[in-house]
Design a protein around this motif. Structure first.
Motif: not given
Length: 223
Positions: A161-165
């Motif tokens: 899961e890529l937690l978007i920054t």
């Protein structure tokens, strides 16, 4: 990403890239070097401040077990195609034209999290399957397969899961060409069977025209 102002993707175009059913390249910088995997993903806007991209890797894929250094990157690609200068009205006018390539892309940066929990994995693969089966006349569901078989398949994958920054997005869709040239690109792509990209170029032209004309003035009733 190098993005001239006229190719900067509008928010609706970014949303389209994030939500359409597709696969993208997950890229991580690790102590062992740069690793990359093409994988299908689901965009979940409810996670974190900017949403998250959720996917999975084979458990035998070393990318998930190598710690990512700094931000990870997912590169999402939209439609792309060669653009012939023969489609431009400008070719007949002055001949000062050259080929180019039209495309849409988003570079999505964030913090990568790994998921081993069977419940998370089951929830994820159901969402991913439903997303892609939605276009089928007879959609397949996870429940169509034996439960024991699915449990074994889930043990063979790892969730990511890529937690978007931040997101850098670009729509290079002939916005730098005169309207007559753009019309030629729309027609040329359609004739070549590139209907989706042809529609993208047409929408970009409309968006450009709307931005140039600006909002309609408010007319007040006489008092």
């Amino acid at each position: 990403m190098y993005t001239p102002e006229h190719f900067a993707a509008r928010p609706d175009a970014v949303q389209d890239l994030l939500t359409r059913p597709a696969a993208a390249n997950l890229i991580t910088a690790t102590p062992q070097g740069i690793l990359a995997t093409l994988l299908p993903f689901v965009y979940d806007p409810s996670v974190g401040e900017h949403g998250a991209l959720q996917g999975h890797l084979a458990r035998n894929n070393p990318q998930w077990s190598e710690p990512a250094m700094g931000e990870s990157l997912v590169i999402i690609e939209g439609g792309d195609a060669y653009i012939s200068p023969s489609w431009y009205a400008s070719k007949a006018e002055h001949g000062r034209v050259v080929p180019t390539w039209n495309y849409s892309t988003a570079h999505v940066y964030g913090k990568l999290t790994v998921h081993h929990d069977p419940d998370w994995l089951s929830w994820h693969v159901r969402r991913l399957t439903d997303l892609h089966e939605a276009r089928s006349e007879r959609p397949w569901t996870v429940d169509d397969a034996p439960e024991r078989y699915i449990s074994g398949q889930l043990r063979a994958i790892v969730g990511v899961e890529l937690l978007i920054t931040r997101i850098e997005a670009k729509n290079k869709l002939s916005q730098n060409r005169p309207d007559a040239d753009v019309d030629g690109v729309v027609a040329g792509l359609a004739a070549r069977g590139e209907a989706e990209l042809s529609a993208d170029v047409a929408r970009a032209k409309l968006a450009k025209s709307a931005a140039v004309s600006g909002p309609c003035p408010v007319r007040r009733r006489p008092e």
